[in-house]
Design an enzyme around this catalytic site. Sequence first.
Site, PDB file in Angstrom:
ATOM      1  CB  CYS A 137      -5.893  -5.979   1.922  1.00  0.00           C
ATOM      2  SG  CYS A 137      -7.688  -5.886   1.812  1.00  0.00           S
ATOM      3  CD  GLU A 208      -5.895  -1.982   0.649  1.00  0.00           C
ATOM      4  OE1 GLU A 208      -6.854  -1.295   1.040  1.00  0.00           O
ATOM      5  OE2 GLU A 208      -6.041  -3.111   0.146  1.00  0.00           O
TER       6      GLU A 208
END
EC number: 3.5.99.2
Length: 229
Positions: A137, A208
């Site tokens: 992330c 993601e």
Amino acid sequence: MLFSEQLKKEAKPIINQIYHDPFIQGMLHGNLPTEATKFYLRADASYLNEFANIYALLIPKMGNLNDVRFLVEQIQFIVDGEVEAHEILADYVQESYNEIVQEKVWPPSGDHYIKHMYFNAYAKENAAYTIAAMAPCPYVYQFIAQEALRDKELNKDSILAKWFEFYSTEMDELVIVFDNLMDKLTKHCSEKEKNEIKQCFLQSTVHERNFFNMSFNEESWSYGGMKNE
């Protein structure tokens, strides 16, 4: 090559795809659709709440007080600091951030991503698994932000350029700490364990990508052909 460097190298093709997918390209050119922007804000508000909870699960696995202190600071950053980036997107759509996130969303891709992190936090004793699930992330955000600021296509007149400026530096310390923890915690791991940790990292990188695409497409659950509104 350090293990953390190997992970980033193998994740790079996925991150390049994220950069060239519609969501980031829309931000880059300053024409991201309003509804996609609001959907992202709603989904990310839910995601960050769970991300903070996973930090809390990671803390008991840390043997170093400085590492614990840093993780506590990161929880505080999620609560307060990262709102600055969200406010930029809210300003872009000219609506109040707090009003936007009053509407809750829990889309499939976000659900899968969060459960992936919780699984590794609960099922694996070695904190390296949890970090591998979390680390993509900040790294993805750092990479795409720095790449955007180098890109001649960046619309510098758009307020969205400030979003890239924010993430181009705000993730630096977290990425370094995660890298150091990853290298330390995998030092005595078997090749089998390292491969599992690598797969965890790559899976989160894919998550993601799915998260950004989910936001752009305003993804929702579908039950027997009927969408859940």
